[in-house]
Write a protein that holds these residues in place. Structure first.
Motif, PDB file in Angstrom:
ATOM      1  N   GLN A 192      39.263  39.008  42.352  1.00 30.97           N
ATOM      2  CA  GLN A 192      40.553  39.592  42.718  1.00 30.97           C
ATOM      3  C   GLN A 192      41.393  38.571  43.484  1.00 30.97           C
ATOM      4  O   GLN A 192      40.894  37.547  43.934  1.00 30.97           O
ATOM      5  CB  GLN A 192      40.350  40.834  43.602  1.00 30.97           C
ATOM      6  N   ARG A 193      42.685  38.911  43.604  1.00 33.25           N
ATOM      7  CA  ARG A 193      43.554  38.084  44.423  1.00 33.25           C
ATOM      8  C   ARG A 193      43.154  38.218  45.884  1.00 33.25           C
ATOM      9  O   ARG A 193      42.926  39.310  46.396  1.00 33.25           O
ATOM     10  CB  ARG A 193      45.019  38.508  44.258  1.00 33.25           C
ATOM     11  N   ALA A 219      37.127  30.513  47.110  1.00 30.03           N
ATOM     12  CA  ALA A 219      36.110  30.643  46.063  1.00 30.03           C
ATOM     13  C   ALA A 219      34.850  31.149  46.760  1.00 30.03           C
ATOM     14  O   ALA A 219      34.085  30.359  47.320  1.00 30.03           O
ATOM     15  CB  ALA A 219      35.857  29.312  45.365  1.00 30.03           C
ATOM     16  N   ALA A 220      34.632  32.459  46.756  1.00 27.37           N
ATOM     17  CA  ALA A 220      33.579  33.018  47.595  1.00 27.37           C
ATOM     18  C   ALA A 220      33.060  34.331  47.035  1.00 27.37           C
ATOM     19  O   ALA A 220      33.748  35.040  46.289  1.00 27.37           O
ATOM     20  CB  ALA A 220      34.113  33.245  49.013  1.00 27.37           C
ATOM     21  N   ALA A 221      31.830  34.647  47.424  1.00 29.26           N
ATOM     22  CA  ALA A 221      31.240  35.941  47.087  1.00 29.26           C
ATOM     23  C   ALA A 221      31.946  37.045  47.884  1.00 29.26           C
ATOM     24  O   ALA A 221      32.560  36.788  48.923  1.00 29.26           O
ATOM     25  CB  ALA A 221      29.746  35.933  47.400  1.00 29.26           C
ATOM     26  N   THR A 222      31.857  38.263  47.391  1.00 29.64           N
ATOM     27  CA  THR A 222      32.505  39.392  48.046  1.00 29.64           C
ATOM     28  C   THR A 222      32.001  39.575  49.471  1.00 29.64           C
ATOM     29  O   THR A 222      30.793  39.606  49.727  1.00 29.64           O
ATOM     30  CB  THR A 222      32.265  40.678  47.244  1.00 29.64           C
ATOM     31  N   ASN A 223      32.948  39.657  50.408  1.00 31.10           N
ATOM     32  CA  ASN A 223      32.645  39.923  51.814  1.00 31.10           C
ATOM     33  C   ASN A 223      33.850  40.656  52.389  1.00 31.10           C
ATOM     34  O   ASN A 223      34.795  40.055  52.865  1.00 31.10           O
ATOM     35  CB  ASN A 223      32.379  38.619  52.560  1.00 31.10           C
ATOM     36  N   ASN A 249      40.491  34.678  43.555  1.00 28.98           N
ATOM     37  CA  ASN A 249      39.119  34.327  43.906  1.00 28.98           C
ATOM     38  C   ASN A 249      38.216  34.439  42.682  1.00 28.98           C
ATOM     39  O   ASN A 249      37.814  35.537  42.291  1.00 28.98           O
ATOM     40  CB  ASN A 249      38.621  35.243  45.039  1.00 28.98           C
ATOM     41  N   GLU A 250      37.887  33.283  42.082  1.00 32.36           N
ATOM     42  CA  GLU A 250      37.002  33.263  40.908  1.00 32.36           C
ATOM     43  C   GLU A 250      35.539  33.476  41.270  1.00 32.36           C
ATOM     44  O   GLU A 250      34.699  33.645  40.403  1.00 32.36           O
ATOM     45  CB  GLU A 250      37.130  31.924  40.184  1.00 32.36           C
ATOM     46  N   GLY A 251      35.224  33.450  42.570  1.00 35.00           N
ATOM     47  CA  GLY A 251      33.836  33.579  42.997  1.00 35.00           C
ATOM     48  C   GLY A 251      33.302  32.254  43.509  1.00 35.00           C
ATOM     49  O   GLY A 251      33.979  31.219  43.498  1.00 35.00           O
ATOM     50  N   PRO A 303      40.897  41.369  52.126  1.00 35.90           N
ATOM     51  CA  PRO A 303      39.445  41.178  52.175  1.00 35.90           C
ATOM     52  C   PRO A 303      39.003  40.272  51.023  1.00 35.90           C
ATOM     53  O   PRO A 303      39.617  40.268  49.953  1.00 35.90           O
ATOM     54  CB  PRO A 303      38.891  42.603  52.016  1.00 35.90           C
ATOM     55  N   VAL A 304      37.958  39.506  51.254  1.00 30.31           N
ATOM     56  CA  VAL A 304      37.459  38.586  50.230  1.00 30.31           C
ATOM     57  C   VAL A 304      36.652  39.379  49.211  1.00 30.31           C
ATOM     58  O   VAL A 304      35.577  39.903  49.522  1.00 30.31           O
ATOM     59  CB  VAL A 304      36.606  37.474  50.859  1.00 30.31           C
ATOM     60  N   VAL A 305      37.193  39.467  47.997  1.00 33.77           N
ATOM     61  CA  VAL A 305      36.530  40.180  46.905  1.00 33.77           C
ATOM     62  C   VAL A 305      36.540  39.272  45.683  1.00 33.77           C
ATOM     63  O   VAL A 305      37.586  38.750  45.287  1.00 33.77           O
ATOM     64  CB  VAL A 305      37.238  41.513  46.589  1.00 33.77           C
TER      65      VAL A 305
END
Length: 820
Positions: free
Chosen positions: A755-756, A737-741, A762-764, A750-752
């Motif tokens: 997206q999956r 659960a994270a901001a885009t990086n 990843n709901e954010g 990649p953490v987006v």
């Protein structure tokens, strides 16, 4: 059998060592009112130096029965009013009447607590930061879910995973499997045996039987042992002497929730009293699916059941051989069905039963106890893994029925046309035995407390989630502790020193010191303390074997195909230096603030894939095929690691302001941050050759603030609260659960946001919200009260945890009737 032998011996010793002769007894009764004659329900009335007391009823009346004849001091305390004491003489076989009138003014600083030093003391004099949820707060809360009261305590990360699930974390490093905050009920560990996780919704205690909840921030391992690491939550239940009567409570609300509860307490005579309590709760969870990803495609969780229910209860029997000592026997049980969040998706908890039996001896100088706990489940399963198993059979052409049945234990390998062990079933038949003896006294001004504790864990998963195919995994622990406090003349200074030695069957001996200097001036105390805490890896950390070896415990270390070694888990330590102040600044204002810095070593990580750069070939020097038959290497393996050196720091500030006798305001602000040693290669969490802040999941907001206004007028009572939680990233196992990086790679992606990412959507980030709650209640008669609440009034998007829904508006109402 050994438990019952110990219990029988303890009973015999107590009966032989105490007098059974009581003096004649009498009764004291009366009322407590304010200056205008208004009743003050919930006032604590106590005979000083004894265990006799009562809480006033809705009409302000109190009754204390079976008091030995003699002269006493009667003390009455009520939040927002000055403490009052009065002398009283009790005559045998007679009723003494005493009416008390309290003057307006704050007495929050006079609240008595027991958790910080294992003895009774004023909250202002306790050598730690303590939050207290009072009996009155609990009584006026219009829901069976006591976890909701944690939302407005300082220094606490309040977590809600659904309609039912609530929890907390203290001072960072949260995860979906968090065992670093010790939870206790009446001196009894309230945790699961194999995992060390808090019982939470599996607990046996009923709301109407809770006297208060004390929350300590920071390590307190010197007195309570391993895993009183980041903090300690102690729930203390009521004594029948101060809470006699029968209470019926019923309520319901959003999502078809219903709760029915009953508690009965009776003082039979001067030597015997008892209490029993029970609860049945049911409801339906939010319409939320934690998607399961197979080959990049999303699927719903198999056999997801959103209905939850639980039945729980406890019974206690008190025998008092003399006015100053009690022998207490307690038993409790629960059966629960609900959804639980883990590091690898969600579990469908099916008929999880918890039982305990406890015997205690309590006197002013000596305390002893022995208790036995059981945890049993046969049908609980991991929905994420079972869904993957099911799809493997469906895709291979198996029937629906066979695919569902075999998915509990197996996954079909289409390449070789064979089934693989991918256990999704969780079974538990674990037990724990604990014993403790403690003595306290004062010599030459030195207040001394000392004790010894024994614990034996017997974890048995029947081979479903532990490496325990040969029987239970047994671990013994023994701890010896002492604490000494001394006032330094008339200077106002007081010194405290404590130490503990724990001997763990797996990790050997650990020394845990604690020290502090306190300065009291007027109604306030300044303090400077040092404390060490340890977190011994749980049996799950050491010996897990979940999903057919996709997750293995790290009790023996690993070797990779490239020759690199992953060392076995070591004990995590934390050393904390804290400065703080607690005090009554004026008649109406109480302040509690602290600033702290923590030095962590060997930090136990959340689950990490150690096969990202090279497959795993050995565990503990033996081929991986010994644990995973048919596999020479593991290309994906989750386990737990020790990080190196990490420094965390922060401060908490809380105030209670009593506007007048009817209105009070509470406000709390907390700040938390960390520094990661970038030169320590053990802090390279993702093993990419460089240490970045993203390698260590702190999983906690940097800022949080809450404000609550409480009002009582005539028969009405209510609360209006607001909470702000800063936005923060959260990583735990497969959960993201994270901001885009895009520079951060998790599970190969990649953490987006939106997206999956790996095996999770990843709901954010979590947090980033302002939430408002309100409750209101009315005492219709001395016996009858009705109350209601709305959580998240404006239906904001409130996301507190991974693999969990956004918490929308929740409504609850409750009706309570008490027969005195």
């Amino acid at each position: 059998m050994q438990f019952f032998k110990i219990l029988f011996a303890l009973v015999c010793v107590l009966l032989l060592s105490t007098s059974l002769v009581w003096a004649q007894t009498g009764t004291i009764q009366g009322t407590v009112t304010d200056e205008n004659g208004k009743a003050l329900p919930g006032t604590n009335v106590q005979l000083v130096g004894t265990q006799f007391g009562a809480a006033t009823q809705n009409d302000g009346s109190y009754t204390i029965k079976d008091v030995p004849a003699g002269e006493y001091m009667l003390k009455a305390t009520y939040i927002g009013f000055q403490e009052m004491t009065a002398s009283v003489t009790i005559t045998g076989d007679a009723v003494t009447t005493l009416a008390l009138t309290l003057q307006e003014g704050s007495v929050f600083g006079e609240t008595l607590v027991v958790t910080a030093s294992k003895r009774q003391q004023k909250i202002t004099e306790a050598p730690a930061t303590i939050d207290v949820i009072s009996a009155r707060q609990i009584d006026e809360h219009p829901s069976s879910n006591l976890g909701e009261l944690l939302a407005y305590e300082k220094g606490v990360d309040y977590i809600r995973t659904g309609v039912l699930g609530t929890g907390l974390n203290i001072r960072g490093f949260n995860s979906a499997f968090n065992s670093k905050n010790l939870q206790m009920n009446d001196n009894r560990l309230s945790t699961l045996i194999a995992t060390g996780l808090p019982l939470g919704a599996l607990g046996t205690t009923v709301k109407e039987d809770v006297e208060r909840i004390e929350i300590i921030l920071g390590p307190n391992a010197a007195l309570y042992g391993p895993n009183a690491h980041n903090g300690l939550i102690n729930t203390i239940t009521k004594d029948p002497r101060t809470s006699e009567g029968t209470t019926f409570a019923g309520g319901g609300g959003s999502h078809s929730t219903f709760s029915g509860r009953v508690r009965h307490a009776k003082v039979v005579n001067e030597t015997f009293r008892y209490k029993v309590s029970g609860e049945y709760t049911q409801g339906e969870e939010f319409n939320f699916v934690d998607s399961v990803y197979v080959g990049g495609a999303a699927f719903n969780e198999l056999l997801l059941d959103r209905d939850f229910d639980s039945i729980r209860g406890e019974a206690s029997f008190y025998f008092s051989p003399n006015p100053e000592s009690d022998f207490i026997i307690t038993a409790g049980a629960s059966n629960s069905n609900n959804i639980g969040v883990t590091n690898a998706g969600r579990n469908m908890i099916k008929d999880w039963r918890v039982f305990f039996g406890q015997a205690q001896y309590v006197s002013p100088r000596f305390f002893a106890q022995v208790y036995h706990s059981w945890s049993i489940t046969d049908d609980t399963f991991a929905m994420n893994q079972r869904t993957q198993n099911y799809l493997s059979f469906i895709n291979a052409g198996f029937s629906e029925q066979e695919s569902v049945e075999r998915s509990l234990h197996e996954q079909w390998n289409a390449t070789f046309g064979i089934p693989l062990n991918r256990e999704s079933n969780f079974q538990d038949d674990s037990r724990r035995v604990n014993a403790e003896a403690q003595y306290n006294n004062t010599w030459e001004g030195f207040e001394v407390t000392g004790g010894v504790q024994y614990q034996k864990d017997m974890a048995d998963s029947k081979g479903t989630f532990l490496i325990d195919n040969g029987g239970s995994i047994d671990l013994d622990q023994v701890g010896v502790y002492t604490q000494v406090e001394k006032a330094l003349g008339e200077s106002g200074f007081r010194a405290i020193a404590a130490a503990r030695v724990d001997d763990h069957e797996f990790y050997g001996s650990n020394f845990i010191p604690k020290g502090g200097l306190l300065y009291t001036q007027g109604s306030g105390t300044w303090r400077l303390t040092y404390g060490k805490g340890i977190a011994a890896p749980t049996i799950l950390n050491l010996s897990a074997n979940i999903f057919g070896g996709l997750l293995l415990g790290n009790g023996e270390g690993f070797t990779l195909a490239d020759g690199s070694a992953i060392p076995k888990l070591e004990v995590e330590t934390i050393q904390t230096v804290e400065a703080g102040y607690k005090g009554i600044v004026s008649d109406k204002l109480f302040i509690d603030s602290n600033a702290y810095i923590n030095f962590h070593e060997e930090f136990i990580s959340p689950l990490i894939n150690i096969a990202g750069t090279s497959p795993v070939t050995q565990r503990g020097g033996r081929p991986i095929s010994d644990v995973l038959p048919g596999q020479d290497q593991a290309a994906f393996l989750l386990t737990y690691l020790n990080f190196g050196q990490v420094t965390t720091y922060g401060f908490d500030f809380g105030l209670n302001y009593f506007v007048n006798k009817n209105v009070s305001v509470k406000a709390n602000y907390s700040f938390f941050d960390f520094d990661l040693d970038s030169d320590d290669p053990k802090n390279d969490g993702n093993r990419d050759g460089q240490v970045l802040e993203t390698d260590l999941p702190i999983n906690a907001p940097k800022h949080k603030l809450n404000v609550a206004l409480t009002a009582n007028r005539d028969e009405w009572f209510g609360m209006l609260g607001a909470r702000w939680v800063d936005e923060y990233d959260f990583f735990s196992g497969i959960n993201v659960a994270a901001a885009t990086n895009t520079d951060l790679i998790v599970g190969g992606d990649p953490v987006v946001e939106g997206q999956r990412v790996g095996r999770d959507f990843n709901e954010g980030p979590l947090g980033g919200y302002v939430n408002f709650d309100v409750s209101v209640g009315y005492r219709a008669t001395r016996n009858l009260a009705v109350s209601a609440q709305v959580i998240n009034i404006f239906d904001s998007e409130v996301r507190d945890f991974v693999a969990s829904p956004s918490i929308g508006r929740l409504f609850a109402a409750e009706l309570k009737y008490t027969i005195y």
